[in-house]
Write an enzyme that holds these catalytic residues in place. Structure first.
Site, PDB file in Angstrom:
ATOM      1  N   HIS A 347       0.855  -1.187   0.000  1.00  0.00           N
ATOM      2  CA  HIS A 347       0.000   0.000   0.000  1.00  0.00           C
ATOM      3  C   HIS A 347       0.891   1.237   0.000  1.00  0.00           C
ATOM      4  O   HIS A 347       1.928   1.271   0.670  1.00  0.00           O
ATOM      5  CB  HIS A 347      -0.889  -0.013   1.248  1.00  0.00           C
ATOM      6  CG  HIS A 347      -1.756   1.201   1.399  1.00  0.00           C
ATOM      7  ND1 HIS A 347      -2.755   1.514   0.506  1.00  0.00           N
ATOM      8  CD2 HIS A 347      -1.779   2.177   2.341  1.00  0.00           C
ATOM      9  CE1 HIS A 347      -3.368   2.618   0.898  1.00  0.00           C
ATOM     10  NE2 HIS A 347      -2.788   3.047   2.004  1.00  0.00           N
ATOM     11  N   ASN A 348       0.502   2.263  -0.773  1.00  0.00           N
ATOM     12  CA  ASN A 348       1.299   3.500  -0.854  1.00  0.00           C
ATOM     13  C   ASN A 348       2.775   3.154  -1.082  1.00  0.00           C
ATOM     14  O   ASN A 348       3.665   3.652  -0.391  1.00  0.00           O
ATOM     15  CB  ASN A 348       1.162   4.334   0.423  1.00  0.00           C
ATOM     16  CG  ASN A 348      -0.212   4.973   0.558  1.00  0.00           C
ATOM     17  OD1 ASN A 348      -1.000   5.007  -0.389  1.00  0.00           O
ATOM     18  ND2 ASN A 348      -0.522   5.490   1.742  1.00  0.00           N
ATOM     19  N   GLU A 377       1.279  -0.162  -5.558  1.00  0.00           N
ATOM     20  CA  GLU A 377       0.278   0.886  -5.769  1.00  0.00           C
ATOM     21  C   GLU A 377       0.917   2.133  -6.354  1.00  0.00           C
ATOM     22  O   GLU A 377       2.016   2.530  -5.954  1.00  0.00           O
ATOM     23  CB  GLU A 377      -0.406   1.232  -4.444  1.00  0.00           C
ATOM     24  CG  GLU A 377      -1.554   2.222  -4.626  1.00  0.00           C
ATOM     25  CD  GLU A 377      -2.264   2.535  -3.323  1.00  0.00           C
ATOM     26  OE1 GLU A 377      -3.450   2.914  -3.384  1.00  0.00           O
ATOM     27  OE2 GLU A 377      -1.643   2.428  -2.246  1.00  0.00           O
ATOM     28  N   ASP A 379      -0.315   6.039  -6.933  1.00  0.00           N
ATOM     29  CA  ASP A 379      -1.294   7.120  -6.776  1.00  0.00           C
ATOM     30  C   ASP A 379      -0.953   8.204  -7.802  1.00  0.00           C
ATOM     31  O   ASP A 379       0.022   8.941  -7.635  1.00  0.00           O
ATOM     32  CB  ASP A 379      -1.235   7.711  -5.367  1.00  0.00           C
ATOM     33  CG  ASP A 379      -1.844   6.782  -4.333  1.00  0.00           C
ATOM     34  OD1 ASP A 379      -2.231   5.669  -4.705  1.00  0.00           O
ATOM     35  OD2 ASP A 379      -1.917   7.173  -3.153  1.00  0.00           O
ATOM     36  N   HIS A 392       1.153  11.139  -2.398  1.00  0.00           N
ATOM     37  CA  HIS A 392      -0.067  10.994  -1.616  1.00  0.00           C
ATOM     38  C   HIS A 392      -0.805  12.322  -1.675  1.00  0.00           C
ATOM     39  O   HIS A 392      -0.400  13.290  -1.047  1.00  0.00           O
ATOM     40  CB  HIS A 392       0.260  10.593  -0.169  1.00  0.00           C
ATOM     41  CG  HIS A 392      -0.894   9.964   0.545  1.00  0.00           C
ATOM     42  ND1 HIS A 392      -1.719  10.656   1.383  1.00  0.00           N
ATOM     43  CD2 HIS A 392      -1.374   8.689   0.506  1.00  0.00           C
ATOM     44  CE1 HIS A 392      -2.660   9.845   1.852  1.00  0.00           C
ATOM     45  NE2 HIS A 392      -2.472   8.649   1.335  1.00  0.00           N
ATOM     46  N   GLU A 426      -4.339   4.152  -8.632  1.00  0.00           N
ATOM     47  CA  GLU A 426      -5.326   5.044  -8.024  1.00  0.00           C
ATOM     48  C   GLU A 426      -5.255   6.322  -8.851  1.00  0.00           C
ATOM     49  O   GLU A 426      -4.356   7.136  -8.707  1.00  0.00           O
ATOM     50  CB  GLU A 426      -5.009   5.309  -6.557  1.00  0.00           C
ATOM     51  CG  GLU A 426      -6.093   6.115  -5.868  1.00  0.00           C
ATOM     52  CD  GLU A 426      -5.803   6.355  -4.404  1.00  0.00           C
ATOM     53  OE1 GLU A 426      -5.983   7.497  -3.965  1.00  0.00           O
ATOM     54  OE2 GLU A 426      -5.401   5.408  -3.714  1.00  0.00           O
TER      55      GLU A 426
END
Length: 781
Positions: A347-348, A377, A379, A392, A426
Site C-alpha cells: 500500500h502506498n 500501488e 497514486d 499521496h 489510483e
C-alpha cells in the site's frame, strides 16, 4: 566399523587445535585509524575462514578507498571506506565524530550492490560522475542507500566484486563460525592492544557479547585456560577460552544420547536420530550424505563417522533449521487461477515514511520487489509539463514521475520472482494525462504488459501465475464501467474517500476523475476495479476479471457478518484490502484476519516495520519467496463451508520446548554494563479461535547462552492458516519489554524435532549468529 573407528578415536584424542594464533589488532574507528589507510595484514582469521585472504579485491578493500559520497546535486563529499579485519563490517569516516558503532555498516545488512546509475539518487545527482565509476549499496530495512563514486572504474569494480564475494561467503558460512563474530569483540576488549587478555579484559569481553558471568565462575574458567600461569591469556589460551565459552552442553547431551560411549555417531546412529526427529523418508544413504557434507574431520569422514563438531554444524545449517528447506524453493502448484493464491501486496508503495510528509521515491518500489512484493500501488495525479506524477494527494509528501516508476518496474520487478506483477492504479488524472500514462506503460514495459486476454475474450477464470510469468497486469477502471448513484464512474480511489468529506481544492481533480481515457481503459484486462456492495449467499455467475478494493474496516465487517459468503467470493475473484486513511503514520493492520477469509491482495505499508510486516514476511517466506502462496483447499473451493469465525474443533496440537538461545545481540551497545534479560514468546496467528501467545520466564543478565527448558503448548483448529512467530524480548520490570529479535513462518513449513530458529531484526535483517534452540512436536488428529 571395527579398527578404523578406534584408530580414529586415538588420533582425535591427540589432535591439537589447528587454528593459528590470534591475529594482531583490528582496525578501530576514529582516532586509532591511520588517515592514509595504512598497510594491512591479509592473513586474518575471518577472511581465512571465508577463503578470501589472497583475493585482490578484498585486499584492496582492507587497505581502504577514498570514495565520493553523493547526497544531492551539490553535496558530494569524499570519505575513507575500509573493510575491517573481521571481514564482516566496513568502517567509514564521519564529518562529526560519533559513537564507534555508528562508524561502521555490516556486510550482512546489505540488500544489494548496484553498478552504475541504478538508484534514484545517482540518476538525479550523479551526472557529474561516469556510470562506470559509480555504485550503490542498498541496505535491508529502512536505512538509506549509500551512493558512491570511485576515482576510477576499476576501483568501483573492486568494491562491487569484493562485496559480492563477502556476501556470498557470509551466506555460506555456518553458524558454528561464531568464532568470527566473537573475535570482532575480542580486539575491542583488548584495551592495551597487546594481544594478551587480562581477567579484567576478559570480563569486558563477556559484557560485550551480552553475558554478565559470575566473577568466581569467570575467574575459574580464566585460570583453567591460563596454562602459562601469568594472569594473561594469549594465543592458544585465548582460543581455548573461546571454545569453552562457546560450548553447547545441550547439544552434547543430545549427541551423547545417540552416539554412546565412543562419542562419535555412525551413519546408522545418525539415521536413528533423524527418524526420531520426524524427518520424512530418511535413509542410510541420506545419513551418510549428511556426514560427508557437515563433518569437518577428514579421518572421521572417511570412516563415515560424525563428531560433535560435525553434529553442531548440521544442526546449525539450513537442514537443521526450523524452516523446511524443501519449502525455500518454489514447491507449490503454480498452475491454478490467480484468486487461488495469497499475493504479496503493498500500500502506498512510493512512500519511504509517513503518508503526511514522507519522502516518495522509486527506491521504495525497488525495496518492495526485493521483499517479494507482487502488487504495488501508484497514486497518479496531474503533473506539470503534461507528465503525471505519483504522491499521496493533498499532503506534503514529495512527488516522483509516473514514468520513472514504470521504468523501475521494468528494471526490478522480476529480479527476485518471475511471477506476474499487478500495478494498482489510483487514478486522479484527467483524460490527457491518462493517455500519457497509457503511452508510458506501453512503450516502457513493451511485451511484458498484458494488453489482451491470453485466450478467450471472456474467460471463466483468471490465468495462473505460471501462464503470466514475466508479465505486468494493470488494475484500474474499465470502460464501460458501472456508475454510482450520482451517475459518475466509480474511481479506483480508496472507497473510504467517498465516505469522508473532501476538501474544496480537490473539486477540479474530482471533475476530471469522472472520466477515463479509452487508452488507459484498454490496458485493464484481468483486474477491473469494481465496488463490492453485497455478497450473494448462493452461487452466482463468476466475474473473474473484477477486483474489489475494501478498507480494513469494511473487510472486517464482511468477515464478521458474512464469513462463509466472503470466503466463497474470494475463491472466484480477487479482493484487495488496504489500511484506513486515518493511519496517518502509515501504521499497519494485522493481515492474518484478511487471509483467514481468503483475501488475496492484503496490502500493507512495507515501509513500516512491526509485527504486521513480520507476519507478511513469514507468510511469503516459503515457495521461493516468489510472492505467491497457494491458499488452503478450504479457501479455494467455490462451494466451501469454511467460516473463519467458526472453524470447528481442535485438529492439531503444537508443542514447543524452548531450550536455549545463543549470541543474542546487545540492545545498548554504548553501555558496556548493559546486558539483556531475555525471555521467549511464541505467538500463534490464525483464525480467532487459534490466536494465542505464551512465554517463558526471563533469564537474568545473559544474552550469550541463556537456558529455559520450558514447554509451551497450543491447540489449533485451522492449522493450515497458522503462522508461528518466535519473539525474543529483553524483560523490564518498569517499562515495556524491548524487542530483541523474531522469526515467523507457516506452521506447515515448521519442521519437528530439535531445531534452531535463526533470528531477524525489527527490519528483517539477519541477526546472525543469534539463534534459539527449541524442540518442536506437531500432533495431528
Amino acid at each position: 566399523q571395527g579398527w578404523g573407528r578406534w584408530e580414529f578415536l586415538q588420533v582425535s584424542c591427540r589432535r591439537r587445535p589447528e587454528e593459528p594464533p590470534l591475529p594482531a589488532q583490528v582496525a578501530t574507528p576514529v582516532a586509532l585509524v591511520p588517515p592514509d589507510g595504512g598497510s594491512r595484514r591479509p592473513g586474518l582469521r575471518a577472511l581465512k575462514k571465508m577463503g578470501l585472504t589472497e583475493d585482490e579485491d578484498v585486499r584492496a578493500m582492507l587497505r581502504g578507498s577514498r570514495l565520493c559520497k553523493i547526497r544531492s546535486r551539490t553535496w558530494h563529499k569524499e570519505r575513507l571506506y575500509r573493510l575491517q579485519e573481521d571481514g564482516l563490517s566496513v568502517w567509514f569516516q564521519r564529518r562529526i565524530p560519533r559513537a564507534p558503532s555508528q562508524h561502521i555498516f555490516f556486510v550482512q545488512h546489505i540488500e544489494a550492490v548496484r553498478e552504475g546509475h541504478q538508484s534514484e539518487g545517482l540518476r538525479r545527482f550523479g551526472g557529474a560522475f561516469p556510470p562506470a565509476r559509480c555504485l550503490t549499496i542498498a541496505f535491508k530495512g529502512r536505512r538509506k542507500n549509500l551512493d558512491l563514486a570511485a576515482a576510477t572504474a576499476e576501483e568501483a569494480q573492486c568494491w562491487v566484486r569484493g562485496l559480492a564475494k563477502l556476501r556470498a561467503r557470509l551466506d555460506a558460512m555456518s553458524q558454528r563460525d561464531a568464532h568470527t563474530w566473537i573475535h570482532a569483540y575480542l580486539h575491542r576488549a583488548d584495551s592495551d592492544q597487546d594481544s594478551k587478555m587480562s581477567f579484567k579484559e576478559i570480563k569486558n569481553l563477556l559484557r560485550m557479547v551480552n553475558v554478565d558471568m559470575n566473577d568466581m565462575y569467570a575467574y575459574r574458567l580464566f585460570k583453567e585456560c591460563d596454562h602459562s600461569n601469568n594472569e594473561r591469556l594469549e594465543g592458544a589460551e585465548i582460543e581455548e577460552f573461546l571454545r569453552r565459552l562457546l560450548k553447547r552442553p545441550e547439544l552434547e547431551e543430545i549427541f551423547h544420547r545417540y552416539s554412546g560411549e565412543d562419542r562419535v555417531l555412525s551413519a546408522p546412529e545418525l539415521l536413528e536420530f533423524l527418524e526420531d526427529q520426524g524427518e520424512d523418508g530418511v535413509t542410510l544413504a541420506h545419513a551418510q550424505k549428511l556426514i560427508h557434507t557437515y563433518e569437518l574431520n577428514e579421518t572421521a569422514k572417511q570412516h563415515e563417522l560424525m563428531t560433535l563438531d560435525g553434529f553442531m554444524m548440521y544442526l546449525l545449517s539450513p537442514e537443521g533449521a526450523a524452516l523446511d528447506p524443501a519449502h525455500t524453493c518454489v514447491f507449490q502448484d503454480m498452475d491454478q487461477p490467480l484468486p487461488h493464491y495469497f499475493i504479496s501486496s503493498s500500500h502506498n508503495t512510493y512512500l519511504t515514511d509517513s503518508q503526511i510528509g514522507g519522502l516518495s521515491s522509486t527506491e521504495a518500489y525497488v525495496r518492495a520487489f526485493a521483499q517479494g512484493c507482487r502488487c504495488v500501488e501508484l497514486d497518479c495525479w496531474e503533473g506539470p509539463g503534461g507528465e503525471p506524477i505519483i504522491y499521496h494527494g493533498h499532503t506534503l509528501t514529495s512527488k516522483i514521475l509516473f514514468r520513472d516508476v514504470v521504468q523501475t518496474v521494468r528494471d526490478h520487478a522480476f529480479t527476485l520472482s518471475p511471477y506476474p506483477v499487478i500495478l494498482s492504479l489510483e487514478n486522479h488524472c484527467g483524460l490527457e494525462q491518462q493517455a500519457v500514462m497509457a503511452r508510458h506503460l506501453r512503450t516502457i514495459l513493451g511485451d511484458a504488459l498484458v494488453t489482451e486476454a491470453l485466450g478467450a475474450q471472456t474467460p471463466e477464470e483468471l490465468p495462473s501465475p505460471e501462464q503470466l510469468k514475466g508479465r505486468v497486469l494493470v488494475k484500474g477502471k474499465k470502460l464501460p464501467a458501472a456508475r454510482s448513484e450520482d451517475g459518475r464512474i466509480l474511481s479506483d480511489q480508496e472507497e473510504e474517500e467517498e465516505e469522508e468529506e473532501e476538501e474544496a481544492e480537490a473539486a477540479e481533480q474530482r471533475r476530471r476523475a469522472k472520466q477515463i481515457s479509452p487508452e488507459l481503459s484498454a490496458l485493464v484486462v484481468y483486474c477491473c476495479a469494481t465496488r463490492l456492495r453485497t455478497l450473494h449467499p448462493n452461487p452466482v455467475p463468476p466475474q473473474p476479471c473484477q477486483v474489489s478494493s475494501l478498507n480494513e474496516r469494511k473487510a472486517k465487517k464482511l468477515i464478521r457478518e458474512a464469513g462463509n459468503s466472503f470466503v466463497r467470493h474470494n475463491a472466484r475473484q480477487l479482493t484487495r484490502v488496504y489500511p484506513l486513511g486515518l493511519r496517518m503514520n502509515s501504521a499497519n493492520y494485522s493481515p492474518q484476519e484478511m487471509w483467514n477469509s481468503g483475501c488475496q491482495l492484503v496490502a500493507l505499508n512495507f515501509q513500516t516495520p512491526g509485527y504486521e510486516m513480520d507476519l507478511n514476511a513469514g507468510r511469503f517466506l516459503v515457495n521461493g519467496q516468489c510472492g505467491y502462496i497457494l491458499k488452503p483447499a478450504c479457501l479455494r473451493q467455490p462451494d466451501t463451508t469454511f467460516d473463519p469465525e467458526c472453524p470447528g474443533p481442535p485438529r492439531t496440537t503444537l508443542t514447543i520446548q524452548v531450550l536455549t538461545a545463543q549470541q543474542l545481540p546487545k540492545l545498548n551497545t554504548e553501555k558496556p554494563n548493559s546486558i539483556v534479560d531475555p525471555l521467549v514468546r511464541v505467538e500463534i496467528h490464525g483464525v480467532p479461535a487459534d490466536c494465542a501467545r505464551k512465554e517463558t520466564n526471563y533469564v537474568l543478565n545473559n544474552g550469550f547462552n541463556p537456558r529455559w527448558g520450558q514447554t509451551l503448548q497450543f491447540q489449533l483448529r485451522a492449522p493450515e492458516l497458522v503462522l508461528v512467530r518466535f519473539v525474543v524480548e529483553d524483560y523490564d520490570t518498569t517499562s515495556p519489554n524491548d524487542f530483541v529479535g523474531q522469526f515467523t513462518l507457516p506452521l506447515n513449513s515448521l519442521k519437528q524435532g530439535y531445531r534452531h530458529i535463526h533470528l531477524l531484526s525489527k527490519d528483517g535483517a539477519s541477526l546472525s549468529p543469534a539463534t534459539l534452540f527449541v524442540h518442536i512436536r506437531v500432533q495431528r488428529f
